[in-house]
Design an enzyme around this catalytic site. Structure first.
Site: not given
Ligand code: BES
Ligand code: ZN
Ligand code: ZN
Length: 493
Positions: A265, A272, A342, A346
């Site tokens: 990711d 990121k 990101d 979901r």
């Molecule tokens: N894979 C990430 C979640 C994640 C972040 C897991 C840090 C472990 C450590 C997920 O896909 C993500 O990036 N989620 C975003 C959602 C937001 C954009 C609504 C997040 O958590 O910032």
């Molecule tokens: Zn993710």
């Molecule tokens: Zn993500």
């Protein structure tokens, strides 16, 4: 690794006998008295001098045990007696293994105690051994911490119960490490295609049916969300389906375990930051947990019908990637405005949940995902977040987690949270911003589960262990493998 159960500790000829000791436990009664005498009062003197107090995961090594056949004793603290449960035994055995791992010893015996049922105690002790032996340094060219321990003995009063516990502990412990191995691999060695071949391999080893859907089949099914996530990547997305069904199963229920399998990711165009991005190889930990749980279920053979559905894709920025503002159409027909690329987990899960309902006839859905960074802010690495539309599933999953030593805490899903996901152009958007980030992620998924009883476990908190602990290495934990397998087993009773 070899395990055996034996009845009497004084017959044990292992290199080391690990002895669980409570805080403030008397050395003048029971087994501690016997062992204290066999060591000429060494245990009592360690306790008196506060060299060993029995605090959780504290250890003391005793070199001479003249009155015993074992060569050494290893005292391991269990902590306070009031807080004791079978989970203390998982840490007990794991701490023992990690304490003597670097030494040139080949056999280790564990004393179990009468405080919990023998079967559960043995199971937890065996699981602890598996948790402890896992090391992430598989690509080190030297100093690999492989260790020389080969044989493990469990000392238990009721041999038949202990044998049963051993069988369960092995299936669950091995399957947890199976998942950890997948998660530990760099993303370039664990692409969606690699996930698919691991699933095929494990299916043939333990006897599961397997089906792999590539992007063409997904297109035919209208799975626009997973395809949207994958479109910026050079790797093809794969929807992996494993099936377990007991030959005598006559029930109505079809359980589906659904896992987020983002093999890397990067965030996509909503890229990121560089710091910590290497950890995002573990964004397939949900899918790995599902594969591990399916493996365990195949070994434990409950009377049930269970599918494992793993939505695997890579989230990359490129000239072909989805762009913020794009609208994707999912398998259910529901449309999503992608405001943040990101929030991709979901998206892949939306199609996988609908697939499990429509194509597999799932009557109960549990999804597992490293879905949000916010769950780490809420719980640290102690609890995973649990969200659900079904009270009974909540109770079952929490108790399955307790048995596994994996803690789940329920979060609410009131409709007010849905407001954050309203879109001006489509049925919903994929991010509700920072407030209640874990809950809005769950709420988004709930809309795709619809009326089918559903639960969602956010393991972004507990899926990765960032600090070294006495009982477990840094790195992937295999979180949810045992909870999911235990849940299937209890559900089938
Ligand atoms: N894979 C990430 C979640 C994640 C972040 C897991 C840090 C472990 C450590 C997920 O896909 C993500 O990036 N989620 C975003 C959602 C937001 C954009 C609504 C997040 O958590 O910032
Ligand atoms: Zn993710
Ligand atoms: Zn993500």
């Amino acid at each position: 690794m070899e395990f055996r159960v034996v009845k009497n500790y004084f017959e044990v000829t292992s290199d080391v006998l690990a002895v669980p000791v409570f805080e403030k436990e008397s050395t003048e009664e029971g087994i501690l008295k016997e062992l204290n005498e066999a060591t000429n009062g060494t245990i009592a003197s360690l306790v008196e001098n506060r060299e060993f107090q029995g605090k959780a995961n504290e250890t003391a090594y005793i070199h001479t045990a003249s009155g015993l056949k074992v060569r050494r004793l290893l005292l391991v603290g269990l902590g306070k007696k009031e807080k004791f449960s079978h989970n203390s035994l998982r840490e007990f055995s794991a701490t023992a293994v990690r304490t003597i791992k670097g030494k040139q010893l080949s056999s280790l015996a564990f004393l179990t105690r009468g405080d919990v049922a023998t079967g559960l105690a043995t199971q937890a002790t065996v699981e602890g051994v598996y948790l402890a032996v896992f090391e992430p340094g598989i690509y080190k060219s030297r100093d690999k911490e492989s260790g020389s321990l080969k044989e493990y003995l469990i000392v238990a009063s009721d041999l038949a119960a202990a044998e049963e516990g051993l069988t369960r502990g092995k299936a669950l412990g091995e399957s947890t490490n199976f998942a950890r191995e997948l998660i530990n691999e760099p993303s370039s060695n664990m692409t969606p295609k690699d996930m698919a071949s691991r699933a095929e391999k494990v299916a043939s080893e333990v006897g599961l049916e397997v089906k792999i859907l590539g992007e063409e089949s997904m297109k035919a099914l209208g799975m626009g969300a997973i395809l949207g996530v994958s479109q910026g990547s050079a790797e093809e997305a794969k929807l992996i389906v494993l099936k377990y069904e007991h030959p005598d199963f006559k029930g109505e229920e079809t359980l589906a375990l659904v896992g987020k399998g983002i093999t890397f990711d990067s965030g996509g165009l909503s890229l990121k930051t560089a710091e910590g991005m290497e950890k995002m190889k573990y964004d397939m930990a949900g899918a790995a947990a599902v594969m591990g749980a399916m493996r365990a279920v195949a070994l434990l053979k409950p009377k049930a019908r269970v599918y494992g559905v793993m939505a695997c894709a890579e989230n990359m920025p490129s000239g072909t990637a989805i762009k913020p503002g794009d609208v994707l159409k999912t398998m259910s027909g529901r449309t999503i405005e992608v405001v943040n690329t990101d929030a991709e987990g979901r998206l892949v899960l939306a199609d996988a949940l609908v697939y499990a309902k429509k194509e597999l006839g799932a009557t109960h859905l549990v999804d597992v995902a490293t879905l949000t960074g916010a769950v780490m802010i809420a719980f640290g690495s102690v609890y995973a977040g649990l969200m659900s539309t079904d009270k009974q599933m909540v109770a079952e999953l929490i108790s399955a987690g307790k048995e596994a030593g994996e803690r789940l805490w329920q979060l609410p899903l009131d409709d007010e949270y849905g407001e954050q996901l309203k879109s001006d152009i489509a049925d919903c958007k994929n991010s509700g911003g920072r407030p209640a980030g874990t809950i809005t992620g769950g709420y988004f998924l709930k809309e795709f589960a619809g009326d089918t009883p559903w639960a969602h476990i956010d393991i972004a908190s507990t899926g990765w262990n960032s600090d070294k602990k006495p009982y477990i290495a840094k790195g992937p934990t295999g979180m949810a493998v045992r909870t999911l397998a235990n849940w299937v087993v209890t559900r089938s009773r």
